[in-house]
Design an enzyme around this catalytic site. Structure first.
Site, PDB file in Angstrom:
ATOM      1  N   ASP A  90      55.794  -5.182  -5.119  1.00  0.00           N
ATOM      2  CA  ASP A  90      56.378  -6.023  -6.179  1.00  0.00           C
ATOM      3  C   ASP A  90      55.898  -7.539  -5.409  1.00  0.00           C
ATOM      4  O   ASP A  90      55.138  -7.456  -4.376  1.00  0.00           O
ATOM      5  CB  ASP A  90      58.083  -6.172  -6.167  1.00  0.00           C
ATOM      6  CG  ASP A  90      58.452  -6.823  -7.312  1.00  0.00           C
ATOM      7  OD1 ASP A  90      57.760  -7.633  -7.995  1.00  0.00           O
ATOM      8  OD2 ASP A  90      59.786  -6.610  -7.616  1.00  0.00           O
TER       9      ASP A  90
HETATM   10  C1  BGC Z   1      60.069  -8.884  -9.950  1.00  0.00           C
HETATM   11  C2  BGC Z   1      59.164  -7.913 -10.868  1.00  0.00           C
HETATM   12  C3  BGC Z   1      58.312  -8.580 -11.693  1.00  0.00           C
HETATM   13  C4  BGC Z   1      57.319  -9.276 -10.768  1.00  0.00           C
HETATM   14  C5  BGC Z   1      56.315 -10.068 -11.483  1.00  0.00           C
HETATM   15  C6  BGC Z   1      59.052  -9.784  -9.393  1.00  0.00           C
HETATM   16  O1  BGC Z   1      59.611 -10.780  -8.828  1.00  0.00           O
HETATM   17  O2  BGC Z   1      60.999  -8.160  -9.305  1.00  0.00           O
HETATM   18  O3  BGC Z   1      60.086  -6.991 -11.674  1.00  0.00           O
HETATM   19  O4  BGC Z   1      57.496  -7.562 -12.428  1.00  0.00           O
HETATM   20  O5  BGC Z   1      58.254 -10.241 -10.272  1.00  0.00           O
HETATM   21  O6  BGC Z   1      56.579 -11.157 -12.383  1.00  0.00           O
END
Ligand code: BGC
Length: 723
Positions: free
Chosen positions: A257
């Site tokens: 993530d």
């Molecule tokens: C989130 C993800 C997301 C990613 C990209 C993260 O902070 O947990 O779910 O896809 O950001 O935006």
């Protein structure tokens, strides 16, 4: 070796270590244009995928640089969060879940993917498959609710829908399922906190939706920000290696993530970014999103002998396979789109399925147009085009939104009158703006439609709430409107299930939906006037009080389950009473054992009776399946769609099992007076659970079974699985 595998091996043989590591970096552009430094990175082959390249022009520029100016010409993978729509915004996933309708979820995903693909996007970070059993957690908005079977079926449908148009002129996007794993179990409903659940819950509650989505063809998995048993997912070889790859059989790409590799230092498991990169690569991360710990440290870690180059090759092979599967080498940017028209009819249909009718005293709804002259539309969400879209709408276009006010005006004027009073500036505002205007507006109307709830910003990532009642002065607004209104219809739009208990009896009718998106207004107007039915059923229990959380239906029985005859509420205990354990049962004495509304609950405009439950056998053997038939009859005067739900309980097992578990469901349309029979099949797999094992096994013994309208009622029978 086929042509694609051949190209992958040829590229791998030609790539420098830096170019290989480049494939493993997902850099953030966060802009509509590409600046020189970003251009240089892409031209060097230092970047393999890009997040937030906004607009087709940026994508085209990037792909031109990657394919024409980098040494090996490998196309970039363009990624963006398209969570519940792109320009046209469908209901939040939590709202879509209320429809209990795989086909609808797939169609919405397919339409969203077509819009996203036209903007040059190849992959989205959806569906979120985390089980949401704590509505304080802001991210319950992004998931399919509290139940693993529902989330698995709808998650798989979303994967199929997103990917359906791949390779066709319509366009599709790859799904990246997230967040692996047990992110929904974050402590206290606080985002990013440790996941607090047992291994048995990990295997039986949190993993099944991932298993279903992988079987549906998902080729990318995002690791969770959270830790499980003290190890952050990004650094956990057991979770990402053993569980994901060996137990679930996943062979695609695993991505971190956002910035999660660097965060391993903050968690306190890595001393510095170099060690963080080492832990993440050893755990099985293939792509680092946003942060550049891989980019900066992996080459040295390989040269210093801490990471074998073959481990890097493994990741790069998986990434290139994904790019091949998407056809990026042939078409890095899809052909110029003839922009699809906004799928507004589908969007409205989905919004209609997301509304759950919680209360309908004296059949207040549907309203009858004849004789209804004046409707007052009141409240902070009655005319808030952006707020009704909900969280995660980077590309959503609020200009497409049709609000409840606009739709009711369109429907009722000029024959009828629509009055409007927002009453509160926004959902969190304290104090009613103009009490006199509100009084007048409510007073003059035949019916008051009060549109309440949460603004979009109050749910989603990092937007958790400890108090999940209606924010601001909405409580006051409800009570004030009640005093003035002849008939008061509450409409709650929110990013989570809310605690509405103290206000329930103020409403003649009450509708709830997680933010239903672009077409909230038309869907609501049609539901209010009976042109459509509120098609939703709760995908997560509505607590009576925050202190009950978690209060999901699939609870354990305990040794002393709550029984109506032994449930004593606090107010009924005599003052000065001596020590008494009230029959020793498991509940809170101030609110009792039940939620305000259970999972699966929702009223329709018909009146449905369940009859004649029949099982094909009382006893089945391994490998056989059980056929369950039931009749549903609409005794009401209006057509209705019933969501028929099948639950089981494994009554005696090697581990305690929940008192009920959803196993199947079906939407059945019934004309007035119509009776239909429908059948479900339960096979051995549907009876299986993991408990302390890693793979599910169906244990012989007695199973109870219910078919009914929600997780509490229904017709009951039982059967045995022979040993
Ligand atoms: C989130 C993800 C997301 C990613 C990209 C993260 O902070 O947990 O779910 O896809 O950001 O935006």
């Amino acid at each position: 070796m086929d042509r694609q595998a051949d190209r992958i091996e040829r590229l791998l043989a030609e790539m420098t270590l830096e170019e290989k590591v480049g494939q493993m970096w997902q850099a953030n552009l966060g802009a509509t244009t590409v600046d020189e430094s970003f251009e240089a990175l892409v031209a060097q082959g230092a970047v393999g995928s890009v997040i937030n390249a906004i607009g087709r022009e940026a994508v085209e520029t990037l792909q031109r640089i990657a394919t024409q100016r980098s040494r090996l010409g490998i196309p970039l993978l363009i990624c963006r969060d398209v969570i519940h729509g792109f320009r046209t915004v469908f209901p939040l996933p939590l709202a879509q879940a209320a429809g209990f309708d795989e086909d609808l979820v797939a169609r919405c995903a397919e339409a969203a993917a077509a819009e996203a693909a036209a903007a040059g996007i190849h992959m989205t970070f959806a569906p979120m498959l985390d089980i949401g059993r704590d509505p304080r957690w802001g991210r319950v908005a992004e998931g399919f609710g509290e139940d693993p079977v529902l989330a698995g079926r709808l998650g798989a449908a979303m994967v199929r829908g997103l990917q359906a148009g791949l390779g066709s002129a319509r366009g599709g996007v790859a799904a990246c399922i997230k967040h692996f794993a047990a992110y929904g179990a974050v402590e206290g409903g606080r985002d990013y906190a440790p996941a607090v659940c047992s291994r048995t819950d990990l295997f039986d509650v949190h993993l099944p939706p991932f298993r279903a989505a992988i079987e549906a063809g998902a080729r990318c998995v995002m690791a969770s920000f959270s830790e499980f048993e003290g190890v952050p997912a990004t650094a956990d070889p057991w979770l990402l290696g053993h569980v994901l790859r060996e137990v679930l059989g996943f062979d695609g790409v695993v991505m971190s993530d956002w910035d999660a590799v660097r965060q391993l230092c903050v968690h306190g498991v890595a001393a510095d970014e170099r060690e963080a990169a080492l832990l993440a690569i050893r755990a099985g991360i293939d792509i680092e999103m946003f942060g550049d710990a891989f980019h900066r440290h992996l080459p040295d870690l390989v040269r210093d002998g801490q990471v074998p180059e073959s481990r890097i090759d493994e990741s790069v092979r998986r990434i290139l396979r994904l790019k091949e599967w998407l056809g990026l080498f042939e078409a890095p940017v899809p052909p110029p789109p003839s922009p699809p028209p906004p799928p507004l009819a589908l969007c409205r249909e989905a919004a209609e399925r997301s509304f759950v009718l919680l209360r309908n005293e004296g059949d207040t709804l549907p309203l009858v147009r004849d004789g209804l002259q004046t409707v007052a539309v009141v409240g902070p969400l009655a005319d808030a085009p952006r707020e009704q879209l909900g969280t995660w709408i980077f590309d959503g276009d609020p200009a497409l939104s049709v609000t409840p006010l606009a739709a009711l005006r369109e429907m009722l004027e000029p024959r009828g009158r629509v009055l409007f009073e927002p009453a509160l500036q926004h959902s969190r505002a304290s104090g009613i703006r103009d009490c006199e205007a509100l009084r007048k507006c409510c007073h003059e109307a035949d019916v008051v439609v009060l549109v309440l709830g949460e603004e979009a910003i109050l749910s989603g990532e990092a937007h958790c709430r400890a108090d999940i009642t209606l924010p601001g002065s909405q409580d006051l607004l409800v009570r004030y409107a009640r005093q003035q209104a002849q008939r008061l219809i509450g409409v709650v739009l929110a990013g989570r299930p809310l605690v509405l208990t103290p206000l329930l009896d103020q409403f003649d009718a009450l509708l709830y939906a997680a933010h239903p998106g672009t077409m909230t207004g038309p869907a609501l107007a049609r539901i209010l006037f009976g042109e459509a039915e509120p098609g939703g059923r709760l995908p997560a229990s509505m607590p009576r009080a925050v202190g009950q959380i978690p209060i999901n239906y699939a609870r354990k029985n305990t040794g002393t389950p709550p029984l109506p005859e032994t449930t004593v509420l606090m107010q009924d205990v005599p003052v000065g009473a001596g020590q008494d354990s009230f029959g020793m049962t498991s509940y809170h004495m101030d609110v009792g054992p039940d939620p305000a509304y259970p999972f699966g609950f929702g009223l329709g405009y018909g009146s449905v009776a369940y009859e004649a439950l029949r099982l094909s056998s009382r006893r089945i053997t391994a490998g056989q399946s059980l056929r369950i038939e039931v009749e549903v009859a609409n005794r009401g005067k209006r057509a209705t769609t019933e969501v028929v739900q099948l639950y089981i309980r494994d009554s005696v097992a090697s581990c305690t099992r929940p008192v009920r578990e959803l196993r199947d469901f079906a939407r059945v349309h019934l004309a007035p007076g119509e009776r239909r029979s429908l059948a479900f099949e339960l096979d051995e797999a549907a009876l299986a659970f993991c408990g302390r094992r890693e793979q599910p096994v169906a244990e012989p013994g007695r199973f109870d079974l219910w078919v009914g309208p929600d997780a509490t009622g229904g017709l009951h029978d039982w059967f045995e699985l022979a040993g």
